[in-house]
Design an enzyme around this catalytic site. Structure first.
Site: not given
Length: 524
Positions: A162-164
């Site tokens: 989700i983040e990167s």
């Protein structure tokens, strides 16, 4: 020394005496000797450290053995009717890492239309999922090991999706960096060093440690994983204020109840959607790449500064694969004093160590650190270090129309005179600072009554040494009334803009009281 229990047991059996002693036969004595030998070997195996003395591995991230769950009270027989209601624990470790992750799911499921929407979004992009999951194969084992060691839900191993998208080089528009997307200030709070030679926000081990520390801290604050995740995205203060606002209004305080930005509102549904796809990829017509339940990398000690390209070559690893495992090394050289270990694919660690020790083609590093003794132009710094200005700017990311401030640490070629590696204090604290380049014009002013070099310098915000040099006098000299004094004054931003094509970027004066500025004289 207390005798080993297996040894004393054999001794007691062999000392039994009597006419019908079955332990006195030659056959038993031979068996006893074999048992004793086996006990000694087993004891030796139990105390010997894993790996060979020359093994380059510092750690492979093995999780400590968990204590068995023992029933309380007397044991009772399970009837055939009861057997189906009990979960049967597997006696074999999972062969595939995805299965291991599924077994550690421990967060409550979120079920709403946002989750369904994100499921459809991911499932309709199989190429994107394939790229993400293949990229994650280098890092997932380590993250899962750390989560299990801390007894945290393994859903959190999916958070970098989700983040990167599991890209350790990712940088957001807000300057968050790395696989776990740490902002600079938050990274410093969790001991992620950010200097001229490395950025630990991108480091695989350091950023994972910091991210799990942060998530544990947030869970301790809110007692709820969904709220902890919201705080990881939105900030703990924002979540705390949203909870307090709902409490004052008599409303619920769960993740679904809070009023939050759209990005945070979608944050947990995104993770839940990825979790659902990992839990049952067939239901979403998705195929996950095989990731074996085995460490992908090993940590390898380095004792000398070494070029990134050389380290990859000695390890027989493609440069892009080396950088994927060592993303914090954003310069062409790894400084051993600041980064004492590198990560290498499991089978390449021994290859690197063997080649490193056998390397005989000169220095391991062709770069070193140089500290600017005063504020100067990139051109002057290039002349002092024996580089072209273009190369100096490129390797040190020097923007145009900027001066290098005094005390800045630059990466420069290592000469034959420089044989030592970069010192630890420089490796830990090196920074590069810039000041706007000043465009000046030669101007003549008339001295007032009683004026001197010092008063002229003070009047125009210049250094006395510069005024003295421009007028070929000493710094303590005085001027007669009306004496023409040469000074170089900054050109106004609109004039500089028209003369040098610098757009709307104004020209700022150098910091007052510093060393002599680098000047560009405007032609009349």
């Amino acid at each position: 020394m207390t005798p080993h229990p297996r040894t004393t047991a054999v001794a007691r059996l062999s000392s039994f005496s009597g006419p019908s002693n079955p332990f006195s036969s030659p056959l038993f004595r031979l068996a006893s000797l074999a048992l004793l030998l086996a006990a000694v070997l087993l004891a030796g195996c139990a105390t010997q450290a894993p790996g060979l003395p020359s093994d380059p591995v510092l750690t492979t991230g093995g999780a400590p053995a968990t204590k068995p769950l023992l029933p309380s009270g007397p044991l009772q027989a399970i009837t055939p009717g009861q057997a189906g209601s009990h979960q049967i624990a597997s006696t074999e470790p999972p062969k595939e890492l995805w299965d291991r992750i599924r077994r550690g799911f421990a967060m409550p499921d979120l079920q709403n239309e946002l989750v369904t929407d994100r499921e459809q979004w991911y499932a309709s992009r199989p190429d994107y999922i394939q790229r993400m999951t293949e990229r994650s194969s280098k890092y997932l084992f380590h993250i899962v090991e750390e989560l299990e060691r801390r007894q945290m839900p393994t859903e959190l191993a999916l958070l970098p999706f989700i983040e990167s998208a599991f890209n350790p080089q990712a940088v957001s528009s807000a300057k968050a960096a790395g696989m776990w997307q740490f902002m600079p200030a938050t990274g410093k709070y969790f001991d992620l060093k950010q200097n001229a030679f490395r950025d630990d926000r991108r480091d695989v081990l350091a950023s994972t440690r910091a991210a799990l520390d942060y998530l544990q801290k947030l869970y301790g604050m809110f007692g709820d994983w969904h709220l902890a995740l919201a705080a990881y995205n939105w900030g703990e203060g924002s979540v705390a204020r949203a909870i307090a606002k709902n409490q004052r209004a008599g409303l619920g305080t769960s993740y679904a109840d809070l009023n939050m930005p759209a990005e945070t509102r979608l944050y947990v549904p995104k993770l839940q959607a990825v979790k659902n796809i990992v839990a049952n990829p067939q239901a979403f017509r998705t195929e996950l790449p095989l990731i074996e339940n085995h460490p992908y990398f090993q940590q390898v000690l380095i004792t000398r500064d070494i070029d990134v390209a050389l380290a990859a070559r000695l390890a027989d690893v493609k440069i892009e694969d080396f950088k994927a495992l060592n993303p914090s090394a954003h310069r062409p050289v790894i400084i051993a004093a600041g980064t004492p270990q590198i990560l290498l694919p499991w089978d390449n660690a021994t290859v690197f160590q063997r080649n490193f020790e056998a390397y005989s083609q000169g220095q391991y590093a062709s770069w070193t650190a140089w500290t600017a003794p005063s504020t100067m132009s990139p051109g002057e710094a290039a002349r002092r270090t024996g580089m072209s200005e273009t190369d100096l700017r490129g390797v040190n990311n020097i923007p145009p129309r900027m001066l290098i401030k005094a005390g800045s640490t630059l990466l420069v070629p290592r000469s034959a005179k420089v044989e030592t590696d970069v010192a630890p204090h420089i490796a830990d604290t090196a920074q590069v600072s810039f000041a706007p380049e000043v465009v000046t014009r030669r101007t003549t002013v008339k001295a007032r009554k009683g004026e001197s070099v010092a008063t002229i310098a003070k009047r125009y915000g210049l250094s006395a040494a510069n005024v003295a040099e421009w007028n070929h006098v000493s710094a303590s000299s005085a001027f007669k009334v009306g004496h023409p004094v040469v000074v170089f004054l900054p050109v106004k931003s609109h004039a500089a803009s028209a003369s040098h094509g610098r757009g709307k970027a104004g020209v700022k004066a150098v910091k007052r009281g510093t060393a002599k500025p680098v000047v560009k004289t405007k032609k009349r």
